[in-house]
Design a protein around this motif. Sequence first.
Motif, PDB file in Angstrom:
ATOM      1  N   THR A 202       0.807  -1.234  -0.059  1.00  0.00           N
ATOM      2  CA  THR A 202      -0.087  -0.117   0.207  1.00  0.00           C
ATOM      3  C   THR A 202       0.913   1.261  -0.025  1.00  0.00           C
ATOM      4  OG1 THR A 202      -1.483  -1.314   1.458  1.00  0.00           O
ATOM      5  CG2 THR A 202      -2.100   1.276   1.123  1.00  0.00           C
ATOM      6  N   SER A 203       0.463   2.397  -0.677  1.00  0.00           N
ATOM      7  CA  SER A 203       1.121   3.545  -0.586  1.00  0.00           C
ATOM      8  C   SER A 203       0.932   4.505   0.766  1.00  0.00           C
ATOM      9  CB  SER A 203       0.799   4.523  -1.903  1.00  0.00           C
ATOM     10  OG  SER A 203       1.245   3.861  -3.049  1.00  0.00           O
ATOM     11  N   ASN A 204       1.646   5.121   1.107  1.00  0.00           N
ATOM     12  CA  ASN A 204       1.653   6.290   2.325  1.00  0.00           C
ATOM     13  C   ASN A 204       0.714   7.117   1.844  1.00  0.00           C
ATOM     14  OD1 ASN A 204       2.527   5.934   5.028  1.00  0.00           O
ATOM     15  ND2 ASN A 204       3.328   8.160   4.542  1.00  0.00           N
ATOM     16  N   GLY A 205      -0.151   7.423   3.036  1.00  0.00           N
ATOM     17  CA  GLY A 205      -0.944   8.724   2.725  1.00  0.00           C
ATOM     18  C   GLY A 205      -0.574   9.794   2.841  1.00  0.00           C
ATOM     19  N   SER A 206       0.529  10.126   3.436  1.00  0.00           N
ATOM     20  CA  SER A 206       1.036  11.284   3.634  1.00  0.00           C
ATOM     21  C   SER A 206       2.670  11.363   3.137  1.00  0.00           C
ATOM     22  CB  SER A 206       1.185  11.782   5.004  1.00  0.00           C
ATOM     23  OG  SER A 206       2.102  12.738   5.545  1.00  0.00           O
ATOM     24  N   ASN A 207       3.187  12.547   2.702  1.00  0.00           N
ATOM     25  CA  ASN A 207       4.562  12.641   2.192  1.00  0.00           C
ATOM     26  C   ASN A 207       5.623  12.668   3.357  1.00  0.00           C
ATOM     27  OD1 ASN A 207       3.862  15.344   3.487  1.00  0.00           O
ATOM     28  ND2 ASN A 207       6.057  15.541   3.035  1.00  0.00           N
ATOM     29  N   ARG A 208       5.157  12.573   4.662  1.00  0.00           N
ATOM     30  CA  ARG A 208       5.942  12.675   5.896  1.00  0.00           C
ATOM     31  C   ARG A 208       6.240  11.168   6.069  1.00  0.00           C
ATOM     32  NH1 ARG A 208       9.603  12.944   8.589  1.00  0.00           N
ATOM     33  NH2 ARG A 208       9.817  13.745  10.730  1.00  0.00           N
ATOM     34  N   TYR A 209       7.466  10.772   5.556  1.00  0.00           N
ATOM     35  CA  TYR A 209       8.158   9.615   5.803  1.00  0.00           C
ATOM     36  C   TYR A 209       9.441   9.791   6.663  1.00  0.00           C
ATOM     37  CZ  TYR A 209       7.381   4.723   4.566  1.00  0.00           C
ATOM     38  OH  TYR A 209       7.348   3.287   4.560  1.00  0.00           O
ATOM     39  N   GLY A 210       9.332   9.587   7.862  1.00  0.00           N
ATOM     40  CA  GLY A 210      10.455  10.383   8.798  1.00  0.00           C
ATOM     41  C   GLY A 210      11.651   9.354   8.868  1.00  0.00           C
ATOM     42  N   ASP A 211      12.484   9.913   9.892  1.00  0.00           N
ATOM     43  CA  ASP A 211      13.846   9.210   9.978  1.00  0.00           C
ATOM     44  C   ASP A 211      13.900   8.422  11.092  1.00  0.00           C
ATOM     45  OD1 ASP A 211      13.363  11.269  11.614  1.00  0.00           O
ATOM     46  OD2 ASP A 211      15.315  12.238  11.534  1.00  0.00           O
ATOM     47  N   TYR A 212      12.707   7.551  11.199  1.00  0.00           N
ATOM     48  CA  TYR A 212      12.523   6.488  12.029  1.00  0.00           C
ATOM     49  C   TYR A 212      13.133   5.305  11.805  1.00  0.00           C
ATOM     50  CZ  TYR A 212       9.173  10.214  13.009  1.00  0.00           C
ATOM     51  OH  TYR A 212       8.703  11.369  13.044  1.00  0.00           O
ATOM     52  N   ALA A 213      14.479   5.143  11.698  1.00  0.00           N
ATOM     53  CA  ALA A 213      15.120   3.826  11.013  1.00  0.00           C
ATOM     54  C   ALA A 213      16.699   3.885  12.261  1.00  0.00           C
ATOM     55  CB  ALA A 213      15.540   4.089   9.621  1.00  0.00           C
ATOM     56  N   PRO A 219      24.888  -6.295  21.550  1.00  0.00           N
ATOM     57  CA  PRO A 219      26.009  -6.535  22.258  1.00  0.00           C
ATOM     58  C   PRO A 219      26.150  -7.947  22.924  1.00  0.00           C
ATOM     59  CG  PRO A 219      24.326  -5.249  23.526  1.00  0.00           C
ATOM     60  CD  PRO A 219      23.885  -5.343  22.095  1.00  0.00           C
ATOM     61  N   SER A 220      25.219  -8.663  23.169  1.00  0.00           N
ATOM     62  CA  SER A 220      25.442  -9.824  23.445  1.00  0.00           C
ATOM     63  C   SER A 220      26.518 -10.886  22.577  1.00  0.00           C
ATOM     64  CB  SER A 220      23.990 -10.733  23.888  1.00  0.00           C
ATOM     65  OG  SER A 220      23.493 -10.999  22.703  1.00  0.00           O
ATOM     66  N   ASP A 221      26.421 -10.756  21.571  1.00  0.00           N
ATOM     67  CA  ASP A 221      27.272 -11.525  20.699  1.00  0.00           C
ATOM     68  C   ASP A 221      28.108 -10.614  19.738  1.00  0.00           C
ATOM     69  OD1 ASP A 221      25.639 -10.833  18.371  1.00  0.00           O
ATOM     70  OD2 ASP A 221      24.377 -12.570  18.454  1.00  0.00           O
ATOM     71  N   ASP A 222      27.686  -9.345  19.314  1.00  0.00           N
ATOM     72  CA  ASP A 222      28.498  -8.421  18.530  1.00  0.00           C
ATOM     73  C   ASP A 222      28.627  -8.830  17.360  1.00  0.00           C
ATOM     74  OD1 ASP A 222      29.701  -5.995  18.803  1.00  0.00           O
ATOM     75  OD2 ASP A 222      31.648  -6.658  19.047  1.00  0.00           O
ATOM     76  N   TYR A 223      27.602  -9.498  16.603  1.00  0.00           N
ATOM     77  CA  TYR A 223      27.543  -9.816  15.436  1.00  0.00           C
ATOM     78  C   TYR A 223      26.062  -9.955  14.714  1.00  0.00           C
ATOM     79  CZ  TYR A 223      26.685 -14.896  16.294  1.00  0.00           C
ATOM     80  OH  TYR A 223      26.288 -15.946  16.904  1.00  0.00           O
ATOM     81  N   THR A 224      25.076  -9.896  15.372  1.00  0.00           N
ATOM     82  CA  THR A 224      23.775  -9.842  15.364  1.00  0.00           C
ATOM     83  C   THR A 224      23.369  -8.616  15.002  1.00  0.00           C
ATOM     84  OG1 THR A 224      23.093 -12.110  16.170  1.00  0.00           O
ATOM     85  CG2 THR A 224      21.493 -10.630  15.719  1.00  0.00           C
ATOM     86  N   PHE A 225      22.814  -8.146  13.752  1.00  0.00           N
ATOM     87  CA  PHE A 225      22.122  -6.828  13.502  1.00  0.00           C
ATOM     88  C   PHE A 225      20.786  -6.605  13.823  1.00  0.00           C
ATOM     89  CE2 PHE A 225      25.939  -7.363  10.623  1.00  0.00           C
ATOM     90  CZ  PHE A 225      26.549  -6.119  10.694  1.00  0.00           C
ATOM     91  N   TRP A 226      20.224  -5.640  14.311  1.00  0.00           N
ATOM     92  CA  TRP A 226      19.096  -5.360  14.681  1.00  0.00           C
ATOM     93  C   TRP A 226      18.693  -4.088  14.047  1.00  0.00           C
ATOM     94  CZ3 TRP A 226      15.435  -8.264  17.314  1.00  0.00           C
ATOM     95  CH2 TRP A 226      15.971  -9.287  18.074  1.00  0.00           C
ATOM     96  N   PHE A 227      17.611  -4.210  13.161  1.00  0.00           N
ATOM     97  CA  PHE A 227      17.240  -3.100  12.280  1.00  0.00           C
ATOM     98  C   PHE A 227      15.706  -2.831  12.626  1.00  0.00           C
ATOM     99  CE2 PHE A 227      15.118  -1.480   8.247  1.00  0.00           C
ATOM    100  CZ  PHE A 227      15.762  -0.139   8.107  1.00  0.00           C
ATOM    101  N   THR A 228      15.311  -1.639  12.830  1.00  0.00           N
ATOM    102  CA  THR A 228      14.000  -0.909  12.818  1.00  0.00           C
ATOM    103  C   THR A 228      13.677  -0.068  11.914  1.00  0.00           C
ATOM    104  OG1 THR A 228      12.482  -0.170  14.373  1.00  0.00           O
ATOM    105  CG2 THR A 228      14.538   0.602  14.568  1.00  0.00           C
ATOM    106  N   GLY A 229      12.629   0.064  10.870  1.00  0.00           N
ATOM    107  CA  GLY A 229      12.254   0.894   9.805  1.00  0.00           C
ATOM    108  C   GLY A 229      10.781   0.732   9.458  1.00  0.00           C
ATOM    109  N   GLN A 230      10.407   1.732   8.478  1.00  0.00           N
ATOM    110  CA  GLN A 230       9.097   2.104   8.405  1.00  0.00           C
ATOM    111  C   GLN A 230       8.592   1.218   7.103  1.00  0.00           C
ATOM    112  OE1 GLN A 230       9.510   6.440   9.483  1.00  0.00           O
ATOM    113  NE2 GLN A 230       7.731   6.272   8.207  1.00  0.00           N
TER     114      GLN A 230
END
Length: 252
Positions: A202-213, A219-230
Amino acid sequence: PADLDGATAPPANAPAGFLRHRACAAHGGSDSLEYFSFHVDWTTPANSTLTGPVSVPVAAFDSTLCGLTSFNCVPQPGTGTTLDPLREPTMWRNQYRNFGSHESIVGNMAVDVGSDRAGVRWFELRKVGAGAWALYQEGTYSPGTDNYWMASAAQDLNGNLALAYNVASSSTYPSLRYKGRISTAPLGTLPEAEQTIAAGDTSNGSNRYGDYAALTVDPSDDYTFWFTGQWNDASSWSTRIDKFAFDQNPDF
């Protein structure tokens, strides 16, 4: 600002710092990253110092996605609403690591790869001993006709680099993907296969696509990446959290 990942702190009395990018090629200059160093004297605050900027030349880039002040640029399917290109800052925060033999900072920013299409310029700076920060490698990721932007870059304990980002175009709904390189890959390349974290429908209803990434290393193993994004499975964006690692690491 560059935040520390990994267990090894910066060298004793090393100053803190921050980066900015400067596009000058269009005006007859050279494109660069610029860094400032800030040293805090907690005993005598008046002796604290801020030095810079120090210029680090990089390959030419164009950061004027749809103009210097546009908040509407990245297209979506079936709508005239376009998304904020977020091309002003280096994103998200620049990650710092001390590998012992060298110090490293990785980061990225959105650039115009042609006809107001967004791509991700990523980079790694290195500093050896008392030397200056210098460009170690860089690249621009912009395959096909999609827009790639709002990215996050990070390295794990082995120096493997991951890049996670948003993807959208007039035929691709706002989605999340990632790509990367192991430390022994040729410099300036991201040969690890691109993976989809969340495919929008689906397309976003607003142009506001923020810097929430954000992309961080566990730190428990120092090689697993965790990513959060929209991404979008409705007209208002949703947050997706994902973890991944490179298969040269144990327990992957």
